[in-house]
Design a protein around this motif. Structure first.
Motif, PDB file in Angstrom:
ATOM      1  N   ILE A 177       0.843  -1.202   0.000  1.00  0.00           N
ATOM      2  CA  ILE A 177       0.000   0.000   0.000  1.00  0.00           C
ATOM      3  C   ILE A 177       0.876   1.250   0.000  1.00  0.00           C
ATOM      4  CG2 ILE A 177      -1.658   1.352   1.357  1.00  0.00           C
ATOM      5  CD1 ILE A 177      -2.971  -0.962  -0.022  1.00  0.00           C
ATOM      6  N   ALA A 178       1.949   1.229   0.783  1.00  0.00           N
ATOM      7  CA  ALA A 178       2.838   2.398   0.852  1.00  0.00           C
ATOM      8  C   ALA A 178       3.453   2.691  -0.516  1.00  0.00           C
ATOM      9  CB  ALA A 178       3.933   2.160   1.890  1.00  0.00           C
ATOM     10  N   ASP A 179       3.940   1.653  -1.197  1.00  0.00           N
ATOM     11  CA  ASP A 179       4.534   1.856  -2.522  1.00  0.00           C
ATOM     12  C   ASP A 179       3.477   2.266  -3.544  1.00  0.00           C
ATOM     13  OD1 ASP A 179       7.069   1.305  -1.608  1.00  0.00           O
ATOM     14  OD2 ASP A 179       7.041  -0.789  -2.252  1.00  0.00           O
ATOM     15  N   LEU A 180       2.285   1.678  -3.451  1.00  0.00           N
ATOM     16  CA  LEU A 180       1.200   2.040  -4.347  1.00  0.00           C
ATOM     17  C   LEU A 180       0.826   3.503  -4.153  1.00  0.00           C
ATOM     18  CD1 LEU A 180      -0.967   1.238  -6.430  1.00  0.00           C
ATOM     19  CD2 LEU A 180      -2.389   0.478  -4.509  1.00  0.00           C
ATOM     20  N   ALA A 181       0.693   3.924  -2.904  1.00  0.00           N
ATOM     21  CA  ALA A 181       0.350   5.315  -2.592  1.00  0.00           C
ATOM     22  C   ALA A 181       1.407   6.268  -3.147  1.00  0.00           C
ATOM     23  CB  ALA A 181       0.213   5.492  -1.079  1.00  0.00           C
ATOM     24  N   ARG A 182       2.664   5.929  -2.943  1.00  0.00           N
ATOM     25  CA  ARG A 182       3.756   6.758  -3.443  1.00  0.00           C
ATOM     26  C   ARG A 182       3.699   6.844  -4.971  1.00  0.00           C
ATOM     27  NH1 ARG A 182       6.828   5.267   0.186  1.00  0.00           N
ATOM     28  NH2 ARG A 182       7.506   3.285  -0.655  1.00  0.00           N
ATOM     29  N   ARG A 183       3.435   5.717  -5.620  1.00  0.00           N
ATOM     30  CA  ARG A 183       3.430   5.678  -7.081  1.00  0.00           C
ATOM     31  C   ARG A 183       2.290   6.505  -7.678  1.00  0.00           C
ATOM     32  NH1 ARG A 183       4.513   0.412 -10.209  1.00  0.00           N
ATOM     33  NH2 ARG A 183       6.088   0.224  -8.615  1.00  0.00           N
ATOM     34  N   ILE A 184       1.123   6.513  -7.024  1.00  0.00           N
ATOM     35  CA  ILE A 184      -0.010   7.253  -7.607  1.00  0.00           C
ATOM     36  C   ILE A 184      -0.126   8.680  -7.084  1.00  0.00           C
ATOM     37  CG2 ILE A 184      -1.274   5.104  -7.985  1.00  0.00           C
ATOM     38  CD1 ILE A 184      -3.198   6.088  -5.713  1.00  0.00           C
ATOM     39  N   GLY A 185       0.654   9.029  -6.059  1.00  0.00           N
ATOM     40  CA  GLY A 185       0.674  10.408  -5.585  1.00  0.00           C
ATOM     41  C   GLY A 185      -0.372  10.728  -4.530  1.00  0.00           C
ATOM     42  N   LEU A 186      -0.773   9.739  -3.729  1.00  0.00           N
ATOM     43  CA  LEU A 186      -1.682   9.967  -2.606  1.00  0.00           C
ATOM     44  C   LEU A 186      -1.035   9.415  -1.348  1.00  0.00           C
ATOM     45  CD1 LEU A 186      -5.225   8.892  -3.926  1.00  0.00           C
ATOM     46  CD2 LEU A 186      -4.465  11.197  -3.374  1.00  0.00           C
ATOM     47  N   SER A 187      -1.590   9.777  -0.203  1.00  0.00           N
ATOM     48  CA  SER A 187      -1.111   9.180   1.038  1.00  0.00           C
ATOM     49  C   SER A 187      -1.722   7.789   1.197  1.00  0.00           C
ATOM     50  CB  SER A 187      -1.449  10.070   2.233  1.00  0.00           C
ATOM     51  OG  SER A 187      -2.850  10.163   2.374  1.00  0.00           O
ATOM     52  N   LYS A 188      -1.232   7.043   2.212  1.00  0.00           N
ATOM     53  CA  LYS A 188      -1.644   5.644   2.382  1.00  0.00           C
ATOM     54  C   LYS A 188      -3.142   5.492   2.641  1.00  0.00           C
ATOM     55  CE  LYS A 188       0.559   2.774   4.979  1.00  0.00           C
ATOM     56  NZ  LYS A 188       1.358   2.134   6.028  1.00  0.00           N
ATOM     57  N   SER A 189      -3.696   6.306   3.549  1.00  0.00           N
ATOM     58  CA  SER A 189      -5.105   6.127   3.937  1.00  0.00           C
ATOM     59  C   SER A 189      -6.073   6.284   2.766  1.00  0.00           C
ATOM     60  CB  SER A 189      -5.482   7.081   5.071  1.00  0.00           C
ATOM     61  OG  SER A 189      -4.804   6.705   6.239  1.00  0.00           O
ATOM     62  N   PRO A 190      -5.998   7.373   1.982  1.00  0.00           N
ATOM     63  CA  PRO A 190      -6.912   7.465   0.852  1.00  0.00           C
ATOM     64  C   PRO A 190      -6.671   6.396  -0.221  1.00  0.00           C
ATOM     65  CG  PRO A 190      -5.658   9.515   1.085  1.00  0.00           C
ATOM     66  CD  PRO A 190      -5.230   8.595   2.172  1.00  0.00           C
ATOM     67  N   THR A 191      -5.412   5.995  -0.385  1.00  0.00           N
ATOM     68  CA  THR A 191      -5.116   4.936  -1.352  1.00  0.00           C
ATOM     69  C   THR A 191      -5.767   3.636  -0.911  1.00  0.00           C
ATOM     70  OG1 THR A 191      -3.032   5.973  -1.990  1.00  0.00           O
ATOM     71  CG2 THR A 191      -3.260   3.611  -2.463  1.00  0.00           C
TER      72      THR A 191
END
Length: 156
Positions: free
Chosen positions: A25-39
């Motif tokens: 989730i952390a890497d996904l959030a970073r990749r799409i440009g959102l923080s972890k919770s909304p991702t």
């Protein structure tokens, strides 16, 4: 069927997961440009509404000794809903049949069949495919090479 309105973040999640399903989730959030919770909330929503149907390993059929791919055109003796339903259920239970598509055209179904070799395919054709309910005839096309087989569709 209703289609969801996906914004750029949802599309980025889907594209990333289609390419790399085990991303954190952390890497996904970073990749799409959102923080972890909304991702994570968006990911759960996409899973809940069925846009993401599941996660699985993509196996290499060649490494598993399943080198032979045949596409089989199937003509049905009847295309009533009952006949199609019986065929669908029976075809879905044959492990060598990877895909079953109902087709609008000169034949009724297109099957993708994967086996070890031609001998195994002939056995599957004779013992399983030819005995499917409602089937009238088949035509087989053998694939020489898979040029694109990743299953990834552009969600943009």
């Amino acid at each position: 069927m209703d289609h969801l309105d996906l914004d750029r973040f949802d599309k980025a999640i889907l594209t990333t997961l289609a390419e790399e399903g085990r991303i954190s989730i952390a890497d996904l959030a970073r990749r799409i440009g959102l923080s972890k919770s909304p991702t994570q909330a968006r990911l759960r929503k996409l899973e809940r509404d069925g846009t993401i149907r599941g996660y699985r390993a993509i196996l290499d059929p060649i490494q598993l000794g399943l080198d032979h791919v045949a596409f089989v055109e199937v003509k049905m003796s009847s295309t009533s809903e009952a006949a199609l339903a019986k065929f669908n259920a029976a075809a879905a239970s044959v492990p060598e049949i990877e895909q079953v598509h109902l087709i609008a055209g000169n034949f009724d179904y297109l099957l993708k069949v994967r086996t070890a070799d031609m001998r195994a395919y002939r056995r599957v054709l004779a013992e399983k495919i030819s005995t499917l309910p409602g089937m009238s005839s088949t035509s087989t096309y053998v694939a020489m090479e898979a040029v694109k087989e990743d299953g990834l569709a552009d969600v943009t």
